[in-house]
Motif scaffolding. Structure first.
Motif, PDB file in Angstrom:
ATOM      1  N   ASN A  23      -7.817   3.666   5.626  1.00 42.66           N
ATOM      2  CA  ASN A  23      -7.394   4.431   4.450  1.00 42.66           C
ATOM      3  C   ASN A  23      -6.914   5.820   4.858  1.00 42.66           C
ATOM      4  O   ASN A  23      -5.898   6.313   4.346  1.00 42.66           O
ATOM      5  N   GLY A 246     -11.044   4.277  -0.739  1.00 46.49           N
ATOM      6  CA  GLY A 246     -10.435   3.030  -1.182  1.00 46.49           C
ATOM      7  C   GLY A 246     -10.573   2.753  -2.655  1.00 46.49           C
ATOM      8  O   GLY A 246     -10.570   1.593  -3.082  1.00 46.49           O
ATOM      9  N   PRO A 255      -6.593  -0.107  -5.950  1.00 42.78           N
ATOM     10  CA  PRO A 255      -6.430   0.398  -4.582  1.00 42.78           C
ATOM     11  C   PRO A 255      -5.446  -0.406  -3.745  1.00 42.78           C
ATOM     12  O   PRO A 255      -4.691   0.166  -2.945  1.00 42.78           O
ATOM     13  N   LEU A 260      -4.786   0.603   0.000  1.00 47.44           N
ATOM     14  CA  LEU A 260      -6.129   1.093   0.299  1.00 47.44           C
ATOM     15  C   LEU A 260      -7.158  -0.019   0.126  1.00 47.44           C
ATOM     16  O   LEU A 260      -6.946  -0.958  -0.643  1.00 47.44           O
ATOM     17  N   THR A 261      -8.277   0.119   0.817  1.00 45.67           N
ATOM     18  CA  THR A 261      -9.346  -0.874   0.770  1.00 45.67           C
ATOM     19  C   THR A 261     -10.661  -0.205   0.397  1.00 45.67           C
ATOM     20  O   THR A 261     -11.036   0.794   1.017  1.00 45.67           O
TER      21      THR A 261
END
Length: 387
Positions: A23, A246, A255, A260-261
């Motif tokens: 991220n 995230g 996300p 993003l995670t």
């Protein structure tokens, strides 16, 4: 500080360090050439500042932000002197000496703070590095226009002294509604911030560098929603918190839409399963009554762990890849899920939120709050573990 033994912790927050670092890389690339300032206040938004800060440092991040001086000093102990740390929230009675001596860069939101920081610099024989914090429209902390003008006059006086001991290294503010990109107030804030930046630049140039160099100022107003929705955003750096973990600051985007995670996975496990006849109630107040014969599974985790009681009878928890409703009131230490006649057994993992279960945003909706609060409110009783 008293340490808490988490060896017997029943609720665990698994922190995906690889996701966190990925991220940060995604955000740094998006912000370039501006710099990413990693916000790790409030125990890294509940994720565990020791885990988060160490992982970000290992990934090459060197610019960090927190809110309070105690957080800043803790972070200095964790990461050492190779990083820049900025903090901005302190009171009229806070001891500033330790922060100045440790090289913490401090936001200035009142004219009086200038004198207090100069006194701390004198006491510690260390120049105080400051960011003027502008209230550009949020109405929270920061210098209002009249106070900003007074601060510039006070800085002019300091510049005329033999040893100013104040170094202006930045100017900062904070967006109010950047998570709603169509709102006109963001543009108004940018105008106010740009005007303040211009006035500060003029002062620094007029004082010939005795208070700092205007072309080296760190200029930052963008938070996660500002950094992700404005292109370009004003300033040469952005303070990013929520997105780093995230999570999305927008109601209409998740996300994954931004590459993003989610970093946190909050898990517990089933410690009891029992047959329940039709008409039986669940938990305090008996706010839920079984409409048919069913089975209840007991999950450790309650508001003592930071799980919101307001999500009672609304939330869901995942077991064996399937979601089950939380029934009855969430108690201090535990909650009940209705698993019907499914094969749920004692020892099964229960995903409260995160990958493999509901999202923090869903819990925010169930609790009538936001995903920021869901992760940040987790208590010290929750065991944070790097995975």
């Amino acid at each position: 500080m008293t340490s808490i033994d988490t060896s017997e912790a029943l609720v665990r927050a698994e922190i995906d360090v690889a996701a966190l670092q990925a991220n940060a890389a995604v955000l740094a690339e998006r912000l370039a050439p501006a710099r990413l300032k990693c916000v790790v206040k409030a125990n890294a938004y509940g994720h565990g500042v020791d885990i988060v800060a160490t992982a970000l440092f290992a990934a090459g991040q060197r610019d960090f932000c927190v809110a309070t001086i105690s957080e800043a000093l803790q972070l200095r102990e964790i990461l050492g002197d190779e990083v820049t740390i900025t903090a901005w929230l302190y009171s009229s009675t806070t001891d500033l000496d330790a922060a100045v001596a440790a090289g913490i860069e401090l936001g200035v939101s009142t004219v009086d703070s200038l004198d207090r920081l100069r006194a701390a610099a004198e006491a510690t024989h260390t120049a105080a590095r400051i960011h003027l914090k502008i209230d550009s429209g949020l109405g929270r902390n920061g210098l209002a226009p009249v106070d900003f003008a007074l601060a510039l006059k006070r800085l002019q006086t300091v510049a005329d002294e033999p040893e100013p001991r104040l170094e202006v290294v930045g100017i900062m503010s904070h967006f109010a509604v950047a998570d709603e990109p169509a709102r006109p107030e963001t543009g108004e804030q940018i105008q106010a911030f740009t005007s303040a930046h211009r006035d500060l630049t003029a002062l620094l140039d007029a004082t010939q560098g005795r208070l700092g160099e205007s072309d080296r100022l760190e200029v930052h107003i963008a938070n996660s929603p500002g950094a992700l929705s404005l292109s370009p955003f004003p300033g040469n750096s952005a303070r990013v918190g929520l997105a780093l973990y995230g999570l999305s600051p927008f109601e209409d985007r998740g996300p994954t839409d931004m590459g993003l995670t989610p970093v946190m996975r909050l898990v517990s496990h089933v410690i009891n399963v029992k047959d329940i006849p039709r008409g039986h109630g669940a938990s305090y107040g008996l706010t839920f009554t079984a409409e048919a014969d069913t089975r209840f599974a007991l999950i450790p985790g309650g508001y003592g762990d930071g799980i919101p009681r307001s999500a009672s009878n609304r939330a869901e928890v995942s077991v064996r890849g399937k979601r089950y409703p939380v029934v009855g009131r969430i108690a201090m230490d535990q909650m009940i899920i209705d698993v019907g006649d499914d094969e749920v057994a004692i020892g099964d993992e229960a995903v409260i939120f995160g990958p493999g279960g509901p999202s923090a945003a869903e819990w925010g909706a169930w609790a009538d709050t936001i995903n920021y609060e869901i992760v940040a409110r987790l208590s010290a009783r929750v065991d944070r573990r790097e995975v």
